[in-house]
Design a protein around this motif. Structure first.
Motif, short mmCIF file in Angstrom:
data_model
loop_
_atom_site.label_atom_id
_atom_site.label_comp_id
_atom_site.label_asym_id
_atom_site.label_seq_id
_atom_site.Cartn_x
_atom_site.Cartn_y
_atom_site.Cartn_z
N ALA A 1 -32.96 31.58 34.80
CA ALA A 1 -34.22 32.24 35.16
C ALA A 1 -34.27 32.45 36.66
N GLU A 2 -33.93 31.43 37.42
CA GLU A 2 -33.81 31.57 38.87
C GLU A 2 -32.93 30.43 39.37
N SER A 3 -31.85 30.78 40.06
CA SER A 3 -31.01 29.75 40.66
C SER A 3 -31.45 29.54 42.10
N ASN A 4 -31.63 28.29 42.46
CA ASN A 4 -32.05 27.97 43.83
C ASN A 4 -30.99 27.20 44.60
N ASN A 5 -29.81 27.03 43.99
CA ASN A 5 -28.75 26.35 44.75
C ASN A 5 -27.54 27.25 44.95
N CYS A 6 -27.69 28.54 44.60
CA CYS A 6 -26.56 29.46 44.77
C CYS A 6 -26.48 29.82 46.26
N PRO A 7 -25.36 29.51 46.92
CA PRO A 7 -25.29 29.72 48.37
C PRO A 7 -25.62 31.16 48.76
N GLY A 8 -26.43 31.32 49.80
CA GLY A 8 -26.73 32.65 50.32
C GLY A 8 -28.00 33.27 49.77
N CYS B 1 -28.07 21.78 38.27
CA CYS B 1 -28.56 23.09 38.68
C CYS B 1 -30.03 23.06 39.08
N ASP B 2 -30.87 22.41 38.26
CA ASP B 2 -32.30 22.64 38.44
C ASP B 2 -33.20 21.42 38.25
N ALA B 3 -32.63 20.20 38.31
CA ALA B 3 -33.50 19.02 38.22
C ALA B 3 -34.44 18.94 39.42
N TYR B 4 -33.99 19.48 40.56
CA TYR B 4 -34.86 19.46 41.75
C TYR B 4 -36.22 20.08 41.42
N GLU B 5 -36.17 21.17 40.63
CA GLU B 5 -37.42 21.88 40.29
C GLU B 5 -38.25 21.09 39.27
N ALA B 6 -37.74 19.97 38.81
CA ALA B 6 -38.52 19.12 37.88
C ALA B 6 -38.89 17.80 38.54
N THR B 7 -38.84 17.78 39.86
CA THR B 7 -39.15 16.54 40.59
C THR B 7 -40.56 16.05 40.22
N ASN C 1 -19.54 22.20 36.59
CA ASN C 1 -19.85 23.56 36.11
C ASN C 1 -20.94 24.18 37.00
N GLN C 2 -20.50 24.84 38.05
CA GLN C 2 -21.42 25.42 39.02
C GLN C 2 -20.89 26.77 39.50
N ILE C 3 -21.80 27.64 39.91
CA ILE C 3 -21.41 28.96 40.40
C ILE C 3 -20.54 28.83 41.66
#
Ligand SMILES: Cc1cc2nc3c(=O)[nH]c(=O)nc-3n(C[C@H](O)[C@H](O)[C@H](O)COP(=O)(O)OP(=O)(O)OC[C@H]3O[C@@H](n4cnc5c(N)ncnc54)[C@H](O)[C@@H]3O)c2cc1C
Length: 301
Positions: A47-54, A139-145, A272-274
């Motif tokens: 839905a939205e990646s927030n750790n993809c560099p750049g 990938c996205d546990a940060y967004e579930a803090t 398994n990461q971009i």
């Protein structure tokens, strides 16, 4: 051009972040490569990646794939839709097939990713899009803090994932799909994990709701599914590559135990990461370029 008359420097199986990046690198080395892609990149779920560099403001997975396709196309990479169903050696060449179609190449990169096993519910796609159901805590546990997080799957699989998630929240519930003995349940509770009884999951359009068999409902902010995955590793283990649990073993240049056959991205054992897929692609493409006969100098006859 007739595919069967054509020998490519490299055939790339899979057109996700790994395969498209490798193709862009190879074309920029003036190598002739082709991508054959079944079109089911895991990145399409993002839905939205927030750790993809750049991308400090985040990027949708489908948008990232579009941009990678645009970049590969800008350097003339052909991408064909299809699912490669076999790869054979024929002398010094590889011959890959997808039904009646065939491609001959000097080298092969397997960039076919993994296929997640998903909970058996019709709403799964919608729940992933709403980020209620998730597949990758890194990938996205940060967004579930500080959120109430569930972990769904066989007890033995979900406990390590749940322990990892305690960095992000104090409210972690195990949603086991099998029975666990009381000692294992007690140990999990001692780690601060709540163990919910076996039950069913439902999606209310926004969040997942766990319903126990006695009818008790628990609404969760995010649920990580840990049900395992499948891969297309058999395509290259048939050529001599080694794999464990579907994940391919590679050397430091991304080459498998089958000479001339490389593996990159999620299909390789590891993270398994971009960002990892991009790195694998750059390494494999550069090694392939260095190992092939010199490309004809530009402008020569
Ligand atoms: C919900 C979700 C959220 C995620 N969020 C993030 C995030 O925020 N940050 C991050 O770094 N990573 C994230 N990831 C992980 C990321 O999507 C993967 O690491 C990345 O897509 C791996 O790229 P890949 O090219 O190896 O594989 P994929 O992107 O899966 O691409 C593989 C391609 O190969 C094709 N293929 C498979 N078999 C064949 C065959 N036999 N013949 C032809 N084609 C074939 C597939 O159809 C697919 O198109 C997330 C994953 C999921 C599921």
């Amino acid at each position: 051009m007739n595919d069967t008359d054509n020998v490519w420097d490299c055939l790339i199986v899979g057109g996700g972040p790994a395969g498209l990046t490798a193709a862009t690198y190879l074309r920029r080395f003036h190598r002739r490569c082709i991508v054959v892609d079944a079109g089911q990149s895991r990145a399409r779920w993002i839905a939205e990646s927030n750790n993809c560099p750049g991308f400090p403001d985040g990027i949708r997975g489908r948008r990232l794939l579009e941009r990678l396709h645009e970049q590969a196309a800008a350097f003339g990479v052909p991408v064909e839709r299809g699912r490669v169903d076999g790869i054979l050696r024929e002398g010094d060449l590889f011959v890959a097939s997808a039904g009646a179609r065939q491609w001959r190449s000097h080298t092969v990169i397997l960039a076919s990713g993994i296929t997640d096993q998903l909970p058996p519910y019709a709403w799964v796609d919608r729940a992933i899009a709403a980020r209620a159901l998730r597949l990758c805590a890194i990938c996205d546990a940060y967004e579930a803090t500080d959120a109430h997080i569930g972990v769904y799957g066989p007890f033995a699989s979900i406990v390590p994932h749940a322990r990892f998630l305690t960095t992000f929240s104090a409210r972690i519930s195990l949603l086991p799909t099998d029975e666990a003995d009381e000692t294992a349940r007690q140990s999990a509770r001692q780690d601060g994990l709540q163990v919910l009884p076996r039950g069913e999951l439902d999606f209310d359009g926004e969040r997942l709701v766990h319903r126990s068999r006695s009818g008790e409902a628990t609404r969760l902010d995010a649920v990580y599914a840990c049900l395992g995955s499948n891969t297309a590793a058999a395509l290259v283990t048939a050529l001599g590559a080694r794999a464990e649990s579907g994940e391919i073993e590679i050397d430091r240049c991304q080459m498998t135990a089958a000479g001339g056959v490389y593996a990159i991205g999620d299909v390789v054992s590891g993270l398994n990461q971009i960002a990892v897929a991009f790195g694998h692609a750059a390494i494999a493409a550069s090694h392939i370029h260095a190992g092939l006969p010199l490309a004809p100098r530009r402008g020569s006859a």
